[in-house]
Write an enzyme that holds these catalytic residues in place. Structure first.
Site, PDB file in Angstrom:
ATOM      1  N   ASN A 114       0.849  -1.192   0.000  1.00 37.76           N
ATOM      2  CA  ASN A 114       0.000   0.000   0.000  1.00 37.76           C
ATOM      3  C   ASN A 114       0.891   1.250   0.000  1.00 37.76           C
ATOM      4  OD1 ASN A 114      -1.817   2.069   0.580  1.00 37.76           O
ATOM      5  ND2 ASN A 114      -2.286   1.337   2.638  1.00 37.76           N
ATOM      6  N   CYS A 122      -4.668   0.165   5.668  1.00 32.77           N
ATOM      7  CA  CYS A 122      -4.235  -1.230   5.684  1.00 32.77           C
ATOM      8  C   CYS A 122      -4.159  -1.779   7.113  1.00 32.77           C
ATOM      9  CB  CYS A 122      -2.911  -1.402   4.950  1.00 32.77           C
ATOM     10  SG  CYS A 122      -1.617  -0.254   5.430  1.00 32.77           S
ATOM     11  N   HIS A 123      -4.053  -0.888   8.090  1.00 29.87           N
ATOM     12  CA  HIS A 123      -4.007  -1.339   9.479  1.00 29.87           C
ATOM     13  C   HIS A 123      -5.328  -1.970   9.920  1.00 29.87           C
ATOM     14  CE1 HIS A 123      -5.450   2.848   9.591  1.00 29.87           C
ATOM     15  NE2 HIS A 123      -6.129   2.482  10.661  1.00 29.87           N
ATOM     16  N   GLU A 149      -8.504   4.234  16.967  1.00 28.12           N
ATOM     17  CA  GLU A 149      -9.810   4.213  16.320  1.00 28.12           C
ATOM     18  C   GLU A 149     -10.878   3.575  17.197  1.00 28.12           C
ATOM     19  OE1 GLU A 149      -9.691   2.660  12.341  1.00 28.12           O
ATOM     20  OE2 GLU A 149      -8.150   4.096  11.721  1.00 28.12           O
TER      21      GLU A 149
END
Length: 159
Positions: A114, A122-123, A149
């Protein structure tokens, strides 16, 4: 391309712009990176990244132009942008969504390639059963991003 670096909870993080789009991002300081953004797109990218790391932004709006990648890799990157903030998908689920249940390892390779990590999340892609496996920026950074998050998502759900 011109690189700009900012400090973040995951260490230095660099973004490169072509004057119209963010076209690269990387963990750490890119060679030749400066602290002051050189164009409007870089200013927006840095402002959005700072807001994201502060828990104030959940969706990036800065224009992206991810260079290269095979058709499959670009498909994986598109799928990653659809994973909601604070949620995860498995490599296998991404492979299934792309029509190839057996391509989980290829999804992992595409995640590693990425060109704009964090901005293309991508995490948020994890191993089977939610296992944290592999991450180009290191698992410690992946954990930090997912915890950031999850915490923001919980606070918003409970407020």
């Amino acid at each position: 391309m011109r690189w700009t670096v900012l400090d973040s909870p995951i260490g230095e993080f660099s973004v490169a712009t072509d004057g119209h789009h963010v076209c690269r991002a990387q963990f750490g300081r890119a060679g030749g990176a400066v602290e002051e953004p050189g164009d409007e797109v870089a200013r927006r990218a840095v402002a959005e990244l700072r807001a994201y790391f502060a828990g104030e932004l959940t969706d990036f709006t800065v224009p992206l132009a991810a260079p290269g990648g095979s058709d499959f890799e670009r498909g994986v990157w598109r799928e990653m942008t659809g994973v909601p903030y604070g949620e995860t998908l498995t490599y296998g689920e991404v492979a299934r969504r792309l029509g190839d249940r057996g391509a989980a390892r290829a999804v992992g390779v595409a995640c590693n390639r990425n060109p704009v990590p964090v901005l293309v999340p991508c995490h948020r892609i994890v191993g089977a059963g939610g296992k944290l496996v592999g991450f180009g920026g290191g698992l410690d950074r992946k954990v930090t991003l997912l915890e950031l998050e999850a915490g923001v998502a919980l606070r918003r759900a409970w407020s």
